[in-house]
Design a protein around this motif. Structure first.
Motif, PDB file in Angstrom:
ATOM      1  N   ARG A  15       0.807  -1.209   0.000  1.00 48.56           N
ATOM      2  CA  ARG A  15       0.000   0.000   0.000  1.00 48.56           C
ATOM      3  C   ARG A  15       0.846   1.267   0.000  1.00 48.56           C
ATOM      4  NH1 ARG A  15      -4.688  -1.127  -1.874  1.00 48.56           N
ATOM      5  NH2 ARG A  15      -6.292  -0.740  -0.362  1.00 48.56           N
ATOM      6  N   ARG A  16       2.040   1.187   0.568  1.00 47.17           N
ATOM      7  CA  ARG A  16       2.872   2.381   0.639  1.00 47.17           C
ATOM      8  C   ARG A  16       4.315   2.010   0.956  1.00 47.17           C
ATOM      9  NH1 ARG A  16      -0.133   5.899   3.816  1.00 47.17           N
ATOM     10  NH2 ARG A  16       1.471   7.436   3.529  1.00 47.17           N
ATOM     11  N   ILE A  17       5.209   2.926   0.595  1.00 43.56           N
ATOM     12  CA  ILE A  17       6.614   2.879   0.994  1.00 43.56           C
ATOM     13  C   ILE A  17       6.933   4.293   1.459  1.00 43.56           C
ATOM     14  CG2 ILE A  17       9.013   2.701   0.240  1.00 43.56           C
ATOM     15  CD1 ILE A  17       8.188   0.523  -1.670  1.00 43.56           C
ATOM     16  N   ALA A  18       7.407   4.409   2.685  1.00 48.17           N
ATOM     17  CA  ALA A  18       7.687   5.712   3.293  1.00 48.17           C
ATOM     18  C   ALA A  18       6.442   6.585   3.140  1.00 48.17           C
ATOM     19  CB  ALA A  18       8.935   6.341   2.701  1.00 48.17           C
ATOM     20  N   ASP A  19       6.568   7.775   2.566  1.00 44.86           N
ATOM     21  CA  ASP A  19       5.400   8.647   2.422  1.00 44.86           C
ATOM     22  C   ASP A  19       4.800   8.607   1.014  1.00 44.86           C
ATOM     23  OD1 ASP A  19       7.667   9.904   1.462  1.00 44.86           O
ATOM     24  OD2 ASP A  19       7.197  11.858   2.318  1.00 44.86           O
ATOM     25  N   TYR A  20       5.098   7.563   0.254  1.00 42.62           N
ATOM     26  CA  TYR A  20       4.462   7.331  -1.047  1.00 42.62           C
ATOM     27  C   TYR A  20       3.281   6.393  -0.824  1.00 42.62           C
ATOM     28  CZ  TYR A  20       8.474   9.373  -3.410  1.00 42.62           C
ATOM     29  OH  TYR A  20       9.442  10.232  -3.856  1.00 42.62           O
ATOM     30  N   GLU A  21       2.069   6.892  -1.055  1.00 44.29           N
ATOM     31  CA  GLU A  21       0.871   6.070  -0.940  1.00 44.29           C
ATOM     32  C   GLU A  21       0.483   5.608  -2.342  1.00 44.29           C
ATOM     33  OE1 GLU A  21      -3.845   6.486   0.143  1.00 44.29           O
ATOM     34  OE2 GLU A  21      -2.489   8.111   0.687  1.00 44.29           O
ATOM     35  N   PHE A  22       0.524   4.304  -2.561  1.00 42.40           N
ATOM     36  CA  PHE A  22       0.239   3.758  -3.880  1.00 42.40           C
ATOM     37  C   PHE A  22      -1.250   3.803  -4.183  1.00 42.40           C
ATOM     38  CE2 PHE A  22       4.197   1.121  -2.978  1.00 42.40           C
ATOM     39  CZ  PHE A  22       5.009   2.033  -3.595  1.00 42.40           C
ATOM     40  N   VAL A  23      -1.573   4.231  -5.392  1.00 42.89           N
ATOM     41  CA  VAL A  23      -2.961   4.320  -5.838  1.00 42.89           C
ATOM     42  C   VAL A  23      -3.317   3.087  -6.660  1.00 42.89           C
ATOM     43  CG1 VAL A  23      -4.567   5.659  -7.263  1.00 42.89           C
ATOM     44  CG2 VAL A  23      -2.858   6.836  -5.837  1.00 42.89           C
ATOM     45  N   ARG A  24      -2.442   2.767  -7.627  1.00 42.30           N
ATOM     46  CA  ARG A  24      -2.687   1.569  -8.439  1.00 42.30           C
ATOM     47  C   ARG A  24      -1.391   1.136  -9.119  1.00 42.30           C
ATOM     48  NH1 ARG A  24      -3.236   2.887 -13.994  1.00 42.30           N
ATOM     49  NH2 ARG A  24      -3.565   5.109 -14.299  1.00 42.30           N
ATOM     50  N   GLU A  25      -1.350  -0.120  -9.479  1.00 41.29           N
ATOM     51  CA  GLU A  25      -0.207  -0.674 -10.191  1.00 41.29           C
ATOM     52  C   GLU A  25      -0.310  -0.315 -11.666  1.00 41.29           C
ATOM     53  OE1 GLU A  25       1.585  -5.032 -11.310  1.00 41.29           O
ATOM     54  OE2 GLU A  25       0.632  -4.794  -9.348  1.00 41.29           O
ATOM     55  N   LEU A  26       0.823   0.112 -12.232  1.00 42.14           N
ATOM     56  CA  LEU A  26       0.877   0.391 -13.670  1.00 42.14           C
ATOM     57  C   LEU A  26       1.245  -0.848 -14.459  1.00 42.14           C
ATOM     58  CD1 LEU A  26       2.726   3.821 -13.907  1.00 42.14           C
ATOM     59  CD2 LEU A  26       0.405   3.311 -14.622  1.00 42.14           C
ATOM     60  N   GLY A  27       2.176  -1.617 -13.915  1.00 38.92           N
ATOM     61  CA  GLY A  27       2.648  -2.809 -14.604  1.00 38.92           C
ATOM     62  C   GLY A  27       3.959  -3.254 -14.009  1.00 38.92           C
ATOM     63  N   SER A  28       4.526  -4.283 -14.588  1.00 34.58           N
ATOM     64  CA  SER A  28       5.799  -4.777 -14.075  1.00 34.58           C
ATOM     65  C   SER A  28       6.733  -5.104 -15.222  1.00 34.58           C
ATOM     66  CB  SER A  28       5.583  -6.000 -13.193  1.00 34.58           C
ATOM     67  OG  SER A  28       4.913  -7.011 -13.891  1.00 34.58           O
ATOM     68  N   GLY A  29       8.020  -5.062 -14.911  1.00 32.83           N
ATOM     69  CA  GLY A  29       9.051  -5.362 -15.882  1.00 32.83           C
ATOM     70  C   GLY A  29       9.936  -6.472 -15.357  1.00 32.83           C
ATOM     71  N   ASN A  30      11.113  -6.578 -15.935  1.00 29.83           N
ATOM     72  CA  ASN A  30      12.031  -7.647 -15.549  1.00 29.83           C
ATOM     73  C   ASN A  30      12.492  -7.562 -14.099  1.00 29.83           C
ATOM     74  OD1 ASN A  30      11.975  -8.726 -18.113  1.00 29.83           O
ATOM     75  ND2 ASN A  30      13.729  -7.552 -18.812  1.00 29.83           N
ATOM     76  N   TYR A  31      12.632  -6.353 -13.588  1.00 24.84           N
ATOM     77  CA  TYR A  31      13.247  -6.201 -12.272  1.00 24.84           C
ATOM     78  C   TYR A  31      12.369  -5.548 -11.228  1.00 24.84           C
ATOM     79  CZ  TYR A  31      17.379  -7.397 -14.905  1.00 24.84           C
ATOM     80  OH  TYR A  31      18.278  -8.034 -15.705  1.00 24.84           O
ATOM     81  N   GLY A  32      11.121  -5.231 -11.564  1.00 25.94           N
ATOM     82  CA  GLY A  32      10.292  -4.593 -10.564  1.00 25.94           C
ATOM     83  C   GLY A  32       8.909  -4.241 -11.068  1.00 25.94           C
ATOM     84  N   THR A  33       8.211  -3.489 -10.233  1.00 26.11           N
ATOM     85  CA  THR A  33       6.838  -3.098 -10.510  1.00 26.11           C
ATOM     86  C   THR A  33       6.738  -1.581 -10.509  1.00 26.11           C
ATOM     87  OG1 THR A  33       6.120  -5.088  -9.357  1.00 26.11           O
ATOM     88  CG2 THR A  33       4.455  -3.431  -9.745  1.00 26.11           C
ATOM     89  N   TYR A  34       5.912  -1.051 -11.387  1.00 24.75           N
ATOM     90  CA  TYR A  34       5.691   0.384 -11.497  1.00 24.75           C
ATOM     91  C   TYR A  34       4.327   0.718 -10.915  1.00 24.75           C
ATOM     92  CZ  TYR A  34       9.540  -0.060 -14.737  1.00 24.75           C
ATOM     93  OH  TYR A  34      10.755  -0.354 -15.292  1.00 24.75           O
ATOM     94  N   TRP A  35       4.271   1.785 -10.113  1.00 21.03           N
ATOM     95  CA  TRP A  35       3.055   2.188  -9.433  1.00 21.03           C
ATOM     96  C   TRP A  35       2.753   3.662  -9.679  1.00 21.03           C
ATOM     97  CZ3 TRP A  35       0.337  -1.271  -6.363  1.00 21.03           C
ATOM     98  CH2 TRP A  35       0.993  -2.474  -6.071  1.00 21.03           C
ATOM     99  N   ILE A  36       1.464   4.017  -9.640  1.00 15.76           N
ATOM    100  CA  ILE A  36       1.029   5.410  -9.532  1.00 15.76           C
ATOM    101  C   ILE A  36       0.867   5.643  -8.034  1.00 15.76           C
ATOM    102  CG2 ILE A  36      -0.902   7.000  -9.882  1.00 15.76           C
ATOM    103  CD1 ILE A  36       0.657   6.627 -12.389  1.00 15.76           C
TER     104      ILE A  36
END
Length: 64
Positions: free
Chosen positions: A2-23
């Motif tokens: 749901r969050r990392i530090a003060d970044y609150e994730f809204v939704r997943e954009l997608g994933s690649g070879n090494y990780g995931t991208y979030w809005i």
């Protein structure tokens, strides 16, 4: 996730070879007026080389 530090994730954009991208909601501490930002989260499978590539991407982005 749901969050990392003060970044609150809204939704997943997608994933690649090494990780995931979030809005995520842009933290106020950044002083940016945009409500949302993109965050890349490295996965557990990412190697040291993947981390170095990500650091280089950030340096290039920051210099623009």
């Amino acid at each position: 996730m749901r969050r990392i530090a003060d970044y609150e994730f809204v939704r997943e954009l997608g994933s690649g070879n090494y990780g995931t991208y979030w809005i995520a909601r842009t933290p106020a501490r950044l002083g940016v007026t945009d409500e949302l930002c993109a965050v890349k989260v490295l996965g557990a499978q990412a190697s040291g080389d993947a981390f170095k590539r990500m650091v280089n991407e950030l340096k290039l982005f920051a210099s623009a």
